[in-house]
Design a protein around this motif. Structure first.
Motif, short mmCIF file in Angstrom:
data_model
loop_
_atom_site.label_atom_id
_atom_site.label_comp_id
_atom_site.label_asym_id
_atom_site.label_seq_id
_atom_site.Cartn_x
_atom_site.Cartn_y
_atom_site.Cartn_z
N ILE A 158 0.84 -1.20 0.00
CA ILE A 158 0.00 0.00 0.00
C ILE A 158 0.87 1.24 0.00
O ILE A 158 0.60 2.22 -0.72
CB ILE A 158 -0.96 -0.01 1.21
CG1 ILE A 158 -1.93 -1.18 1.09
CG2 ILE A 158 -1.70 1.31 1.33
CD1 ILE A 158 -2.76 -1.43 2.32
N GLY A 159 1.96 1.23 0.78
CA GLY A 159 2.89 2.35 0.76
C GLY A 159 3.47 2.57 -0.62
O GLY A 159 3.64 3.72 -1.08
N ALA A 160 3.78 1.47 -1.32
CA ALA A 160 4.30 1.58 -2.69
C ALA A 160 3.24 2.14 -3.63
O ALA A 160 3.53 2.99 -4.49
CB ALA A 160 4.78 0.22 -3.18
N ALA A 161 2.00 1.67 -3.49
CA ALA A 161 0.93 2.12 -4.37
C ALA A 161 0.62 3.60 -4.17
O ALA A 161 0.26 4.31 -5.11
CB ALA A 161 -0.32 1.29 -4.14
N VAL A 162 0.77 4.08 -2.94
CA VAL A 162 0.54 5.49 -2.65
C VAL A 162 1.60 6.36 -3.29
O VAL A 162 1.32 7.43 -3.84
CB VAL A 162 0.48 5.73 -1.12
CG1 VAL A 162 0.57 7.22 -0.79
CG2 VAL A 162 -0.79 5.14 -0.54
N THR A 163 2.85 5.92 -3.25
CA THR A 163 3.95 6.74 -3.73
C THR A 163 4.24 6.58 -5.23
O THR A 163 4.80 7.48 -5.84
CB THR A 163 5.24 6.42 -2.95
OG1 THR A 163 5.53 5.02 -3.06
CG2 THR A 163 5.09 6.76 -1.49
#
Length: 570
Positions: free
Chosen positions: A440-445
């Motif tokens: 999710i952190g990757a998808a946000v950034t």
């Protein structure tokens, strides 16, 4: 998650003077001035106001369902962006729930600023009270506390600067009574602190140049430190100048993607070509790589006669896992730049082994082309076969995030990534269950890419609360579950020794059904024909969250697992 009752013990505050603000606003102002763009977390009574103040100043807040998830989201976001990322937790269990993620970030050199609400100063009777500093320091983080309201801005700034300079998570404790104290508003700098460069040892640099001159089969190994230093273009230039072959640790996977002389991952996940050619290298330049048992196959990957050079920004890491022939303390980019300058006038035409014969080995003995006995049945698919098929089906513009578990090697070998920003494997602490939140952190950034989470059924179930977060945020996410209904690392560890592994085995979980319950979509894959649903989702733009429940062969033991953890070594 905690209740807001922690706030009830705060004394009635004195009204602020017209030109003053409460500490919680000053802390938020300092963070905004530093340039932080995102804050992950959960709000409670001890961090609600400071988090709200961040959003008022334009810092995006991403709410997780568990503090551990918020920490892993921030960890991966910081790794991929190289920016300071903030995390916000309330008092008591707000911080303890996040401690595994803090340990992972500490072991991965991730710069994070963690805002930790705390009880009223000196109150040890509160249900939320515990010794924050001892807990944080025990897992490798740094702990600081704002005790004087007049220095709140400076302390916040220094904590963030420390996180950036030392590449570590810094926890900033915010006692709730101090948060409410008035302080004169302070404006500060509006640029992030810079990372200082160490000066290089000129004698050792000269020795390194001489060592390179004598080589004929040089190899450049890039590790996590090379990723942190953004050394990729410099290492490619250095490799091209020397005619060197290129390889990475599993943490730096993707750094040399697409380069014709890239061997891929060095270590237990090496292709047959990488294992063969690394063993023939006469000079190995390891940039920001620990050279631990994983990346050297317990030392067997590197020939005893090879000149091994280790370059690392931290002197204490050099030679920690195995002796080296030459050490050089310095940032990977800094050392690569110095080498290119020193070799600029050198005739290095006699160095290098980029020949058609070597190229044929790299291609013919790649992981993709290496033969194996397919163990697929009508009920279970071979994970190697499924991984290769998924690699073909999913868009190339992807970010692959990997959870921990027995399955990891199949991901590293068969799921390609476009570059080093397309890969993140948060398992430095060897914890499973961090991958979903990390994805999710990757998808946000990196929303422009499809985020692909590779995860075992055990790790996914451990963190499944964050599936709601992924759906709520409307991110593009493919969750690829290697489902063998077990904690298979333990099964394959103890069953060969004659033990029952029943307590590590479970009934089959239908993740496609769970996906629909959360508002996502998914399919069960037992044969290659079952991938038609995935192909259809991709053809329609790969929008939203899609779970691929891969029913992999539970009896297959990965070859790398046998090699590292074989019964003779357990």
């Amino acid at each position: 998650m905690t209740s807001s009752s922690v706030a009830k013990s705060v004394p009635v505050r004195i009204a602020n003077a017209p030109d003053s603000s409460p500490v919680w606003r000053i802390v938020a102002r300092a963070i905004a001035d530093i340039g932080a763009k995102r804050c992950f977390g959960l709000v409670g009574g001890a961090n609600f106001k400071v988090t709200l103040a961040l959003t008022d100043l334009g810092v995006e807040f991403i709410a997780a369902r568990h503090e551990g998830g918020a920490m892993s989201m921030a960890d991966v976001a910081a790794r991929l962006t190289r920016e300071l990322v903030v995390v916000s937790f309330t008092a008591g269990p707000g911080l303890t729930n996040a401690i595994t993620g803090i340990g992972e970030a500490a072991k991965s050199d991730t710069p994070l600023l963690v805002l930790a609400g705390d009880v009223v100063t000196g109150d040890r009777q509160s249900a939320f009270a515990f010794n924050q500093s001892e807990l944080v320091r025990a897992v490798g983080g740094e702990w600081r506390q704002i005790a004087d309201p007049q220095t709140a801005y400076l302390e916040t700034w220094n904590a963030a600067a420390r996180a950036i300079r030392e590449r570590k998570p810094v926890v900033l404790s915010l006692p709730i009574d101090v948060q409410e104290m008035p302080v004169m508003a302070t404006m500060g700098k509006r640029h992030p602190p810079l990372m200082p460069r160490r000066s290089l040892n000129s004698d050792k640099l000269a020795e390194l140049v001489a060592t390179i001159r004598s080589s004929r089969r040089p190899l450049i190994l890039a590790g996590h430190g090379a990723v942190v230093a953004d050394a990729q273009p410099l290492l490619v230039e250095l490799g091209d100048k020397l005619g060197a072959l290129l390889a990475t640790s599993v943490q730096a996977h993707g750094m040399f993607s697409g380069h014709p002389w890239n061997l891929g991952i060095a270590g237990g996940f090496s292709s047959p070509a990488a294992a063969e050619l690394i063993a023939q290298s006469d000079v190995i330049l390891a940039f920001g790589m620990s050279l631990n048992m994983w990346t050297t196959k317990k030392g067997r990957l590197i020939d005893d006669h090879a000149q091994l050079v280790q370059i690392d920004v931290e002197k204490g890491r050099i030679g920690k896992h195995r002796p080296v022939d030459l050490e050089l303390e310095g940032d990977a980019s800094q050392v690569a730049t110095a080498l290119l300058e020193a070799l600029a006038a050198e005739d290095v035409s006699g160095i290098g082994w980029r020949t058609p014969e070597i190229s044929a080995i790299i291609d013919g003995k790649s992981n993709r082309n290496a033969p194996y006995d397919d163990t697929s049945t009508q009920e279970h698919i071979d994970p190697r076969t499924l991984s290769k098929a998924m690699d073909d089906v999913l868009p190339n513009d992807r970010t692959v995030v990997v959870d921990g578990g027995h399955f990891v090697g199949w991901v590293a070998r068969y799921l390609s990534v476009p570059d080093h920003r397309g890969w993140c494997i948060p398992i430095a602490f060897q914890s499973i269950g961090l991958g979903l939140a990390g994805a999710i952190g990757a998808a946000v950034t990196q929303p422009e890419r499809l985020t692909v989470l590779a995860v075992g059924d055990g790790g996914f179930l451990m963190s499944i609360a964050e599936l709601e977060t992924a759906v709520r945020l409307k991110r593009r996410l493919c969750i690829f579950v290697y489902n063998d209904s077990a904690y298979s690392a333990e099964v394959h560890h103890f069953v060969p020794e004659g033990y029952s592994a029943a307590m590590a085995q479970f009934p089959v979980t239908d993740f496609a059904a769970i996906a629909r319950g959360y508002g996502a979509d998914g399919c069960v894959v037992k044969t290659l024909a079952d991938l038609d649903a995935v192909k259809s989702w991709v053809a329609q733009g790969a929008q939203g969250v899609f779970i691929v429940d891969g029913r992999i062969n539970p009896k297959l033991i990965a070859d790398w697992y046998r090699e590292i953890f074989g019964s003779a070594n357990l």
